[in-house]
Design a protein around this motif. Structure first.
Motif, short mmCIF file in Angstrom:
data_model
loop_
_atom_site.label_atom_id
_atom_site.label_comp_id
_atom_site.label_asym_id
_atom_site.label_seq_id
_atom_site.Cartn_x
_atom_site.Cartn_y
_atom_site.Cartn_z
N VAL A 220 -35.27 13.36 -5.74
CA VAL A 220 -34.17 13.14 -6.09
C VAL A 220 -33.35 14.48 -6.01
O VAL A 220 -34.00 15.62 -6.47
CB VAL A 220 -33.66 12.71 -7.59
N GLU A 221 -32.35 14.76 -4.98
CA GLU A 221 -31.55 15.85 -4.86
C GLU A 221 -30.12 15.79 -5.34
O GLU A 221 -29.55 14.52 -5.39
CB GLU A 221 -31.63 16.19 -3.03
N ALA A 222 -29.54 16.84 -5.84
CA ALA A 222 -28.07 17.03 -6.00
C ALA A 222 -27.44 16.94 -4.86
O ALA A 222 -27.58 17.99 -4.13
CB ALA A 222 -27.87 18.15 -7.11
N GLN A 223 -26.37 16.22 -4.85
CA GLN A 223 -25.10 16.32 -3.92
C GLN A 223 -23.88 16.64 -4.53
O GLN A 223 -23.45 15.92 -5.17
CB GLN A 223 -25.18 15.15 -2.86
N ARG A 224 -23.44 17.91 -4.29
CA ARG A 224 -22.22 18.11 -4.79
C ARG A 224 -20.85 17.07 -4.35
O ARG A 224 -20.81 17.19 -2.97
CB ARG A 224 -21.64 19.61 -4.69
N PRO A 309 -26.60 11.93 -7.70
CA PRO A 309 -28.14 11.66 -7.65
C PRO A 309 -28.62 11.05 -6.15
O PRO A 309 -28.41 9.83 -6.15
CB PRO A 309 -28.53 11.05 -8.82
N MET A 310 -28.96 11.89 -5.27
CA MET A 310 -29.50 11.33 -3.95
C MET A 310 -31.01 11.17 -3.89
O MET A 310 -31.87 12.08 -4.00
CB MET A 310 -29.24 12.10 -2.85
N GLY A 311 -31.53 9.89 -3.67
CA GLY A 311 -32.88 9.83 -3.28
C GLY A 311 -33.28 9.82 -2.06
O GLY A 311 -32.42 10.40 -1.30
N LEU A 333 -28.72 6.67 -7.65
CA LEU A 333 -27.51 5.68 -7.10
C LEU A 333 -26.52 6.21 -6.56
O LEU A 333 -25.48 5.77 -5.88
CB LEU A 333 -26.84 5.48 -8.44
N GLY A 334 -26.71 7.67 -5.92
CA GLY A 334 -25.89 8.46 -4.88
C GLY A 334 -24.34 8.16 -5.06
O GLY A 334 -23.83 8.51 -6.14
N ALA A 335 -23.65 7.75 -4.15
CA ALA A 335 -22.22 7.72 -4.11
C ALA A 335 -21.67 6.43 -4.85
O ALA A 335 -20.56 6.25 -4.84
CB ALA A 335 -21.72 7.88 -2.54
#
Ligand SMILES: Cc1cc2nc3c(=O)[nH]c(=O)nc-3n(C[C@H](O)[C@H](O)[C@H](O)COP(=O)(O)OP(=O)(O)OC[C@H]3O[C@@H](n4cnc5c(N)ncnc54)[C@H](O)[C@@H]3O)c2cc1C
Length: 374
Positions: A220-224, A309-311, A333-335
């Protein structure tokens, strides 16, 4: 059964509410990380206009949207009425007649499996402007009657309060996963072991670091996302529809009290860089004012920053972790987490309590299972 839910964003708060309602003894822990996605999210609930075609994603997102009104009604029954939720509809803006036709046909096709998306109708530029006055006059659109908006901060807080009324205990601090002989023992908080039979990692973009010490690599990565709030003063914006301009991914959402939310940036690779940047502000304003020039004379209120939270794909990561008894992951769950979060949290609660989940979680397995037949 003692369940420790780590993270009290929309997923964790929903999980704590569902699990305490099912009779579990719940401890809800949050570290208060800056950039909690739930506190920044725009709050659009309209998965039917998404370009994501993945069937499991759609099944989860549509089911989540379908269940929202009942959740809001249950919370209202508990006295939790201030959650910023309203079914206001949405305007999916079109770039010409062919685009409008395509948008309408796609929505009508999806309505066969998701009747809750409601009325679908072409709207002229003049009518779109009547519904959302700051819009430019030539913004023809397709209206989606079932779309709604919600205030993520308020909803998560209401769910956590409802969980507490059902017996949950809230603790502040950074939790560290504690394992014992291949199963969860609980979490360490301020050096103390808080024991639990199960742990739900509802840790949003921070899930990788929460699970890493246990040797688990959940990708999981952070996408601002930077998102701007603008006030239109005393204008009654409470029933204005959500505006979805299409390709850019930017949008506008009106809340009560003249508040318009415009955004948002999608900064993949940002890491946990909690800052508002000139480039972010420029992007938001350029996109918003091109579609809704009437916002130009509003009053700037604030810009929020959240880490989606981007998978590795678009699918959420949701379900038990093979090989670690008692551990359930609920993130990625992303956007669309404010849409899917309440259902994802409730499914995580079911999985953690050993109940059959209301939706097949197999497609959302957070980590590959052990080798061999599955
Ligand atoms: C700008 C923006 C706009 C968005 N707009 C929409 C929208 O319109 N519609 C929609 O459906 N979705 C939207 N989203 C997505 C949605 O906000 C997120 O997917 C969702 O809020 C994620 O919720 P979460 O509970 O998984 O994570 P978060 O809300 O980030 O919560 C995770 C929590 O875990 C805590 N935590 C982490 N590690 C630990 C630890 N070790 N110990 C204790 N606590 C810990 C953190 O403090 C945090 O509070 C948007 C997101 C952004 C950023």
């Amino acid at each position: 059964m003692r369940l420790i839910v780590v993270g009290s964003g929309i997923v964790g708060a929903s999980c704590a509410y569902a699990a305490s309602g099912l009779g579990a003894e719940v401890v809800l822990v949050d570290a208060g990380q800056p950039g909690r996605a739930t506190a920044a999210g725009a709050g659009i609930i309209c998965p039917w206009s998404s370009r994501v075609a993945d069937p499991p994603w759609r099944a989860l997102a549509y089911a989540a949207a379908r269940e929202y009104p009942a959740l809001i009604a249950r919370l209202a029954g508990l006295g939790e009425t201030d959650v910023g939720y309203r079914q206001v509809g949405a305007l999916a803006l079109a770039e010409g007649e062919a685009d409008q036709e395509q948008i309408r046909q796609a929505l009508l096709a999806r309505r066969t499996v998701a009747p809750e998306l409601g009325d679908v109708a072409d709207v002229s530029g003049a009518d779109a402007q009547r519904l959302f006055p700051p819009l430019r006059a030539d913004a023809a659109a397709v209206y989606i009657g079932g779309a709604a908006r919600v205030d993520g901060r308020k909803l998560a807080a209401a769910l956590a309060r409802a969980a507490v009324r059902q017996g949950a205990v809230v603790r502040d601090g950074e939790a560290h996963l504690a394992l014992d002989s291949g199963r969860v023992a609980g979490v360490r908080l301020d050096g103390d072991l808080v024991e639990g039979d199960a742990v739900v990692a509802a840790t949003g973009a921070w899930t990788r670091s929460f699970l890493q010490p246990a040797g688990l690599a959940v990708p999981v990565e952070a996408q601002r996302g930077q998102i701007m709030h603008i006030s239109l003063g005393n204008v009654d914006t409470s029933r204005w529809p959500v505006v979805l301009p299409g390709a850019s991914g930017h949008y506008m959402v009106a809340f009560d009290g003249g508040r318009i939310v415009a955004g948002a940036t999608r900064e993949t690779g940002s890491g946990f860089d909690y800052r508002i940047t000139p480039a972010g502000l420029a992007e938001i304003l350029e996109q918003a004012l091109a579609v809704a020039p009437g916002l130009a004379d509003g009053t700037y209120l604030e810009t929020r920053v959240g880490f989606r939270p981007m998978g590795p794909g678009l699918r959420p990561l949701l379900g038990p972790v093979p090989g670690v008894a008692g551990l359930v992951v609920a993130t990625g769950l992303g956007a669309s987490g404010l849409t899917m979060g309440p259902l994802a949290g409730s499914l995580a609660a079911q999985a953690a309590l050993g109940l059959p989940p209301a939706l097949d979680l197999e497609p959302f397995a957070p980590l590959p299972g052990p080798p061999g037949p599955r």
